[in-house]
Design a protein around this motif. Sequence first.
Motif, PDB file in Angstrom:
ATOM      1  N   ASP A 276      36.356  82.097  47.403  1.00 43.05           N
ATOM      2  CA  ASP A 276      35.369  82.849  46.645  1.00 43.05           C
ATOM      3  C   ASP A 276      35.846  84.292  46.494  1.00 43.05           C
ATOM      4  N   ARG A 302      32.594  72.918  50.645  1.00 42.25           N
ATOM      5  CA  ARG A 302      32.757  74.352  50.939  1.00 42.25           C
ATOM      6  C   ARG A 302      32.853  74.563  52.444  1.00 42.25           C
ATOM      7  N   ASP A 304      33.392  77.726  55.579  1.00 42.06           N
ATOM      8  CA  ASP A 304      33.350  79.127  55.983  1.00 42.06           C
ATOM      9  C   ASP A 304      34.701  79.479  56.599  1.00 42.06           C
ATOM     10  N   TRP A 315      28.739  72.417  53.000  1.00 45.72           N
ATOM     11  CA  TRP A 315      28.112  71.405  52.152  1.00 45.72           C
ATOM     12  C   TRP A 315      29.177  70.533  51.516  1.00 45.72           C
ATOM     13  N   ASN A 366      26.161  75.178  42.623  1.00 47.58           N
ATOM     14  CA  ASN A 366      25.572  76.376  43.216  1.00 47.58           C
ATOM     15  C   ASN A 366      26.278  76.663  44.538  1.00 47.58           C
ATOM     16  N   PRO A 367      26.879  77.855  44.709  1.00 51.38           N
ATOM     17  CA  PRO A 367      27.651  78.113  45.925  1.00 51.38           C
ATOM     18  C   PRO A 367      26.826  78.074  47.207  1.00 51.38           C
ATOM     19  N   GLN A 368      25.531  78.374  47.106  1.00 48.77           N
ATOM     20  CA  GLN A 368      24.683  78.397  48.296  1.00 48.77           C
ATOM     21  C   GLN A 368      24.158  77.008  48.666  1.00 48.77           C
ATOM     22  N   THR A 369      23.705  76.250  47.677  1.00 53.71           N
ATOM     23  CA  THR A 369      23.066  74.970  47.972  1.00 53.71           C
ATOM     24  C   THR A 369      24.021  73.788  47.957  1.00 53.71           C
TER      25      THR A 369
END
Length: 419
Positions: A276, A302, A304, A315, A366-369
């Motif tokens: 990202d 994705r 971390d 996710w 969606n990068p968050q969900t």
Amino acid sequence: MRRRLIAAAATALAAFAVAIPASAALNQQAQVSINPVDYTPNVLDGEVRSFALVGDTVVVGGDFNTVTDAARKVKYNRKNLFAYRASTGEVLPFAPQPDAPVFTLATGPNNTVYAGGQFKRIAGVDHRGLAQLNLADGSQVPAFTATINWGDSRSIIAQGPWLYVAGSFSAIGATTRIGLARLNATTGAVDPAFDLKLAAPHLSRVKLEDLALTPDGTRLAAVGAVEQAAGQWRAQVVMVDMPSGGAVRLADWYTDAYAHECRAGFETYLRGIDFDPTGTFATIVSTGRKWGDHLMCDTAARFDLRGNGLHKPLWVNWTGGDSLYSVADTGAAVYVGGHQRWMDNPEGKETAGPGAVSRPGIAAINPQTGKATDWNPKRNPRGIGARALLATPQGLLVGSDTERIGNEYHGRLALLPIG
């Protein structure tokens, strides 16, 4: 208005000579449009595999022979590599005519581009797998002498004084490097301080598919057919720390998410990775043609990058049995390309399971969900897939082997613009 905005962005980019790596360099504030611009050229055969943006020039690589202008009135003989003006779509004279496919491109200094692939001859010169080319006339830059010994170059990234190269080679020039090397970007000389000693003792060979580099240049990621790095176990994903002024070292970051096999014949099923724009997260896409509990075949996932040791995905988005080949994370969205029919399809088995959404050939997550957004340009037919995605100040470049996206004809390449 759209044309003027894109032209202005391209002019500004050229004026400041910004180099856009094919990874994690660009933060877009919103999703791009599903309506492609009307002035990009068309590729009439084969497949587009890679892009690079050099000022106001888009360089396009792949496996093809014929290009036309946007109106499909003028044909150009452009074997495997060509260039056009980003702001107008004008096809440029640049024609190095490599004798085999170009899989990867990277922006070079002084109006040049780096090319990697399967070729043995390019710009009229025997030069295997790697080259630096002048955009003005298509000639090779004579100072850059790096060549691979066999196999191919599948991913290259240029940043500062370095060129990172990944593929299926086992040496560059006279220097042994298994699948991954760092070169002097001017001369092509292999950096003796960068050697991860990759190995794949249970596979036929090391074969890396893609690279990603954080915007600050301090972490490199490689994915592909690999089992060991610097003597330590790594299942298809290798992270390398390169602190400013410090020694290169294998990162204390790994995942076992890809330790399971997919369908027989897939020595690796990972195809793409991107960081990202903050350099905090990585998204990996895969093929594999197999499904079941805990399998990561045919997924986008994705991770971390923070912290040490074992990392599990934040996710996972399953296609339900269709391949994903490319990924571009712009901050606003994680775009994925392939020949998928669906996203959000964890229970699909080449079928649409509960909750599946139709996203033929391209999608935004969606990068968050981790769920597909409502963005849906519908790349039909899906073909082999969209293997090339590049976020630029103008929008998102999409390269594939088919001719329709956004319900319009666009031969194998399209620009989905910002705004």
